[in-house]
Structures are given as structure tokens and as C-alpha cells.
Design an enzyme around this catalytic site. Structure first.
Site, PDB file in Angstrom:
ATOM      1  N   HIS A 191       0.867  -1.173   0.000  1.00 41.04           N
ATOM      2  CA  HIS A 191       0.000   0.000   0.000  1.00 41.04           C
ATOM      3  C   HIS A 191       0.898   1.216   0.000  1.00 41.04           C
ATOM      4  O   HIS A 191       1.714   1.396   0.895  1.00 41.04           O
ATOM      5  CB  HIS A 191      -0.898   0.000   1.251  1.00 41.04           C
ATOM      6  CG  HIS A 191      -1.814   1.173   1.291  1.00 41.04           C
ATOM      7  ND1 HIS A 191      -3.132   1.104   0.930  1.00 41.04           N
ATOM      8  CD2 HIS A 191      -1.601   2.458   1.636  1.00 41.04           C
ATOM      9  CE1 HIS A 191      -3.691   2.293   1.053  1.00 41.04           C
ATOM     10  NE2 HIS A 191      -2.789   3.133   1.479  1.00 41.04           N
ATOM     11  N   CYS A 192       0.785   2.033  -1.007  1.00 37.89           N
ATOM     12  CA  CYS A 192       1.686   3.174  -1.138  1.00 37.89           C
ATOM     13  C   CYS A 192       0.966   4.458  -0.743  1.00 37.89           C
ATOM     14  O   CYS A 192       0.065   4.893  -1.449  1.00 37.89           O
ATOM     15  CB  CYS A 192       2.180   3.284  -2.576  1.00 37.89           C
ATOM     16  SG  CYS A 192       3.439   4.546  -2.785  1.00 37.89           S
TER      17      CYS A 192
END
Lengths: 502, 174
Positions: A191-192
Site C-alpha cells: 500500500h503506497c
């Protein structure tokens, strides 16, 4: 008692976060309201814009920071440095810079706004079918069923498929549940927060293109700003050059720090692509030879070129969640059979009352014996919840890494009740002669706002409360407890709801 | 692989019923849903989309094994074609990248084309093979590509003596 509500209500409201106060009277009302799109009742923690066309994670602050950094730096470059460079060197420089800038922006927006490959949650019939299969396969009669995993052999490697309690599915290989977005994502990478979205199967290539082009852009801007300052200082002296174009200093600073991180990241992802691994797998060391002599990556195609082509130029699967489709209210679902045995919701509410009472009474008695073990699990949860190395919710970048990976703290007494109550129900569940009232309740309750099960690791077993860790040979204890907390909380709420009905 | 589907105690096993449904509309209006069978994904070849071809026991009395297996195998072939990595997919990928993926505003991807073919195939199978037997196959894309859902219908009206099985099951319960 509203368990007798027609199944149509449950079916069409499965994805809605609504309180279960539905009555048969509501059905005609529902038909008169305008049709809703599916994104409006999406169970995950995502934000939707443009009537479902754009999909992002809940926390988007860092994404705006990324956007601002890129826009400001490039804006300064085009305004202050490009005129000089175009005149002194060649006008090709702003053109290339412009192309790079547009490409970076395009890939960034594409990464941030698209569906990363979210797996839609199982509907009630499927979930019930899976639960039946699990219980039959386990043949459990005790309070503690074995962990819910399935093993499958892929290209000679044994891969464990885990059951996701939030989405009620067995996760496909390489899928993982993101606790920040509360979705299972196919081929989950990470998850960025910089991009404001998960990076998964459907947007990995855009993400890679983004960081690759951004590294070129930062190197490009960095080198040409330095060139600009050097050329100017040859003519006018260093200090006056700095005075003439102060923006260049800012650009140099931003680019200097960006180059190290972005280029490093690009290199890392180039390695991942060439070996066909996800960030998740690499950090966990799933396919490293350290784990075992015969451990290898079953998904790799063997050579680097094919791996790269497959990751970047392979077919792009469509979105599975159909954000802009309309919620169907007339889907057929399993009606309660007319014989005495009920499976999905009882038509006899009286029986339901009785059974719930019996279940809670049954739950209460083991509580006294097991109560001593409860605090052990509950207290160790927050620590373990925070120390998850590189599981699904791996975040890159600072600001959002402090998001709590733990779970809401349930009251200490109720979880035990809920835990055993659910345990009591599970074996009955599978044998078919149960009155599965928990089931219709389970889905909507799980979507209650205050519940928000944050499933950090995949829970190895539904109710490990008090159970010996030895049951779960594949999992470490660290992964065990938050899962129990999650399922405990879920069950505790279920217990609460059942109590209220009784 | 552990057995996934066994005979569930709450489903009464009926002898082969002769259902006379002539089309899907008749199926939906005159029959009631009795059960649903879910064909799960087969991950033994990796993450590509494949469904298990194991014949579920609930369908034993409803449809011939070969027909069912044909359907699932054809679907598997369609999905393999959609996800195939080869010359055409590379071309499409490179072209899309070169046009900054704007080309997908006018053109649909190969995957989407195959999905349309699959939808047509399932519709045709339902009309020709499954509806006459009182079954209905749901397109996996409607279930997030997790399962092939096959709904089993029963005759709603148990007034007729021909639908003896459903009335038998009803009477044994009462």
C-alpha cells in the site's frame, strides 16, 4: 426479531453498511428509491470520486503532497531554468522535460485512481457454502476448529491459501488483505501512501512506470539545473547566479533527496519484476533459498525478459468490483426450505429466540473456565499488532506509517462470551441441523461502522482463544493474536446483537 | 486435495426429476430456488483463472457429467485465451503504453473482448443445456471470478402429480 425478513433484503443490502433494523415494510420503500450504484455501498474503506470512476484509499494527504512536489518543482524548472537553457543550449530540453513531466503525471494519476485489483467480498450464499465445506473438512466437534487454510501445489511448490475473515473467501495465491483499505487485493504488492492507493495486479505496471519516469525526471531536472547554475556562474559569478535564479536552489534540494529514494525504489522494483516477486513476498522471504533447499518461486517464468514482459505488457484484467454498476434488488437467493430444517434465516422466529438463548447459555458456562486465559491474548494483541513485518499493509514512506495497525479494543468480558458462543455455533453450523441465525446477522454486523475489523495478518484460526499455539504449526504466535482479537471482536459484536434480540 | 463438497444432510436427495422448463423465463417464474452449487477456482497452475472440473454431487441427478465438464473446460479455455501472454498481448501492451493508455478510451482490451464471448457462451449454454434441466449458470465475472455459481431450481407448484419429488420432500418434512 427480524431474521424472518425475506432473503431479498439481505441479498441486496449485503454490501451496505446499514443497521439491521429492516422490516418487511421497507421493501416497497426500497423499490421506490432511485437505483444506487455499487460504489456507494462498497464495503471497503475506499473513497470514490466522479460517480465511481475514480477510486482511492481513505488517506490521501500524502498523495496531494506528492502531486504538489512534482507540480511545483516542474513548474519552477519550466519557468526559471528552461528559458535560459533553451536559449543557451537547445530548445529540445524543455520539450523532453515536458514529455517526461506529462508521462509522470499520467502514470501517477493512473496508479492512484484505478482499481488495484480488489477482490469483491463473497456474498452470503457463497460464504455459507464455504463455511460448510470447511466444517465438513475439519470434522470439528470441539470449540477450537483448526486453522482455515488450504494447500495447493503450484508448479511443484506447496502454497498455503489463507481464508480471509473479512472478505469470507479463500485468498487466491499472491493475494493479500490490505488493512488500510480493508480489501483483499490480487497480487498485492504494497500500500503506497505517496500514491494514495494499494499497488496490486491492475496498477503495478503504472506504478512501475511512474517511479521509473519520475527517476528520469528528477535526474533530468537535477542535471540541467546544475548545468544552468554552472553556465550562469561562468558568466556572472556564482553568487550572482544564485541570486538571479533562486528557484534553482530549491529544485536542486528537492531533486537531490528525491533521486536517492526514487532511483533506489526503481532499482528495487526492477529487481522484483525481473524475478516476478511482489514486495510482500520479497520482504517475507517466501521464495528465498534461505527457507529451504527446494524453495523457489513458482510464478517465475524462468528468464528475466519474460518476467518483465509479463509484468509490464501482459493482459490487463478488468476490474472485478464493477463500481459503476447498479445494485440489483431482484437477485434470486436461497429461500428457507419449507421443511423443518432451516439453513438461511429462520421463518420461525420463536425457534430462533429459543436457540439464541440456548447458545448464549451454553456459551456462558465455558466462560467461567476459560476466562483466565482471555486476558493473556487480549493484552498481547496491541504489541503484536504493531510489529507486523511486511505483511499486507506494508507502507512505504513516513507519514502514514504511523497508522495504527491494531484493532479497536473490545470490552474484556464480552469477547469471551462472543468467542465461545461462536465456537459453540461453529460445529453445529457444519452439521446442518443448526438454526444458523448467526449467519444473516453476521454479514451486516461485520459491516457496522464501529466494528471495522482490521485484519492485519490472515488469521490462522477463527477462535484460537485459549487454544494451544501448537495447533497452528505454520504460523508464529505473533500472527496469531491480532487475528483472534479481530475475530473476537467480530464475535463479541455478534454476541451483543444476539443478546439484544433475546 | 480434501473433498470440497459432500452430501449435505439438509438437502434431500431426490430421484431424477423431469423438469419441463422450456426457456429461462419459465424457469425463473415457475420455479423456486432450491440450492446453489459453487465451483471453486483451481489454483494448481498458478494465478491464472481456472475452475475445478470436479463434478459436484448435488448435480449428479440433474445433469450428465460430460455436459458439465464440457462447460467448465470451455470456460477455462476462454480464460486461458484472455490471459495468454504472447505476441498479441505484448503488442497491445506496448501500444497502450506508447499512447499513455489513452487508446483504451476507444478500443477495448483483449480481455474484455473475451469476457463478452464468455457471456454469450454462458447465455447459450443456459438456454440450451441448463435451463431445460432446471439449472442456471451464473457468469463468474458477476461473482468476482471466485466461483461458478450454479443455481438448482425446483418446481414451485407441487400441485401437479408429475412433480412428485418436490411434493414428496415437502410431505416428508411435515
Amino acid at each position: 426479531m427480524h431474521l424472518g425478513v425475506s432473503e431479498s433484503m439481505r441479498e441486496c443490502e449485503y454490501n451496505q453498511i446499514s443497521t439491521r433494523s429492516s422490516t418487511p415494510m421497507e421493501t416497497p420503500y426500497k423499490n421506490r428509491t432511485p437505483k444506487k450504484r455499487k460504489w456507494e455501498s462498497f464495503p471497503g474503506r475506499n473513497k470514490f470520486y466522479c460517480n465511481g470512476r475514480i477510486m482511492m484509499a481513505k488517506q490521501t494527504g500524502v498523495f496531494y503532497l506528492t502531486l504538489a512536489l512534482i507540480l511545483v518543482t516542474c513548474g519552477l524548472f519550466f519557468t526559471f531554468d528552461c528559458p535560459f537553457l533553451a536559449l543557451q543550449l537547445t530548445p529540445v530540453i524543455p520539450v523532453i522535460g515536458g514529455v517526461l513531466f506529462l508521462f509522470v503525471l499520467g502514470t501517477l494519476l493512473r496508479t492512484s485512481f484505478s482499481d488495484p485489483g480488489v477482490l469483491p467480498r463473497a456474498n452470503a450464499d457463497e460464504a455459507a457454502d464455504l463455511e460448510r465445506q470447511i466444517d465438513v473438512a475439519n470434522g470439528s466437534t470441539g470449540y477450537r476448529p483448526p486453522p482455515r487454510t488450504k494447500e495447493v501445489v503450484i508448479n511443484g511448490q506447496t502454497v498455503k491459501l489463507k481464508y480471509c475473515f473479512t472478505c469470507k473467501i479463500f485468498r487466491p495465491p499472491r493475494a493479500s488483505h490490505c488493512s488500510l483499505c480493508d480489501n483483499c487485493v490480487e497480487r498485492f504488492d504494497h500500500h503506497c501512501p505517496w500514491v494514495g492507493n494499494c499497488v496490486g495486479r491492475r496498477n503495478y505496471r503504472f506504478f512501475y512506470m511512474f517511479i521509473l519516469s519520475l527517476s528520469f525526471l528528477t535526474i533530468f531536472i537535477f542535471s540541467f539545473v546544475i548545468t544552468h547554475i554552472i553556465l550562469r556562474s561562468h558568466r556572472f559569478g556564482f553568487l550572482s547566479a544564485l541570486k538571479d535564479s533562486p528557484a534553482s536552489v530549491l529544485e536542486v534540494v528537492v531533486c537531490f533527496f528525491s533521486v536517492w529514494s526514487i532511483v533506489g525504489l526503481s532499482g528495487f522494483h526492477t529487481y522484483l519484476i525481473s524475478s516476478n516477486q511482489t514486495t510482500n513476498e520479497d520482504i517475507k522471504g517466501s521464495w528465498s533459498s534461505k527457507r529451504g533447499k527446494d524453495n523457489y518461486n513458482p510464478y517465475s517464468y524462468g528468464n528475466i525478459f519474460t518476467n518483465c514482459c509479463a509484468a509490464l505488457c501482459g493482459p490487463l484484467p478488468p476490474s472485478l468490483i464493477d463500481r459503476r454498476g447498479f445494485v440489483r434488488s431482484d437477485a434470486p437467493q436461497l429461500a428457507p426450505p419449507t421443511n423443518g430444517i432451516t439453513t438461511y434465516g429462520a421463518t420461525q422466529s420463536q425457534q430462533g429466540h429459543m436457540v439464541s438463548e440456548i447458545k448464549i447459555k451454553a456459551a456462558a458456562t465455558p466462560l467461567l473456565q476459560q476466562h483466565s486465559s482471555e486476558p493473556v491474548i487480549l493484552t498481547t494483541c496491541p504489541e503484536n499488532g504493531g510489529s507486523m513485518p511486511g505483511r499486507g499493509p506494508l507502507t512505504l514512506g513516513g507519514p502514514c506509517a504511523s497508522l495504527p495497525l491494531g484493532q479497536p479494543t473490545p470490552p474484556t468480558s464480552i469477547p469471551s462470551l462472543g468467542c465461545h458462543e461462536a465456537a459453540d455455533m461453529l460445529p453445529i453450523h457444519g452439521h446442518g441441523h443448526s438454526h444458523n441465525h448467526s449467519h444473516p446477522l453476521q454479514e451486516p454486523v461485520a459491516h457496522h461502522h464501529f466494528l471495522t475489523p482490521e485484519e492485519v495478518p490472515s488469521p490462522p484460526g477463527m477462535l484460537p482463544c485459549g487454544s494451544p499455539m501448537g495447533h497452528n504449526h505454520a504460523m508464529q504466535a505473533g500472527f496469531y493474536n491480532p487475528a483472534s482479537q479481530d475475530s473476537l471482536h467480530e464475535d463479541s459484536v455478534r454476541g451483543l446483537v444476539k443478546l439484544s434480540f433475546v | 486435495l480434501s473433498p470440497y463438497i459432500t452430501i449435505m444432510p439438509y438437502i434431500t436427495i431426490m430421484p431424477y426429476c423431469h423438469h419441463h422448463f422450456h426457456n429461462l423465463q419459465e424457469l425463473r417464474h415457475s420455479a423456486s430456488l432450491a440450492n446453489k452449487v459453487f465451483i471453486q477456482r483451481d489454483y494448481s497452475e498458478g494465478t491464472t483463472c481456472r475452475f475445478q472440473t470436479k463434478f459436484p454431487s448435488e448435480l449428479e441427478s440433474r445433469i450428465e457429467r460430460t455436459l458439465f465438464e464440457d462447460t467448465v473446460k470451455t470456460l477455462n479455455n476462454y480464460y486461458a485465451e484472455a490471459e495468454k501472454i504472447g505476441g498479441q498481448s505484448y503488442l497491445e501492451g506496448c501500444l497502450a503504453c506508447a499512447t499513455a493508455y489513452l487508446i483504451f478510451l476507444c478500443m477495448e482490451t483483449r480481455y474484455e473482448k473475451v469476457l463478452k464471448k464468455i457471456a454469450k457462451y454462458i447465455q447459450e449454454q443456459n438456454e440450451k443445456v441448463y435451463a431445460p434441466r432446471g439449472l442456471l449458470v451464473t457468469d463468474p465475472i458477476d461473482r468476482g471470478m471466485r466461483v461458478i455459481e450454479i443455481s438448482i431450481y425446483e418446481d414451485r407448484g407441487s400441485s401437479g402429480s408429475s412433480s412428485g419429488s418436490s411434493s414428496v420432500s415437502g410431505s416428508t418434512a411435515r
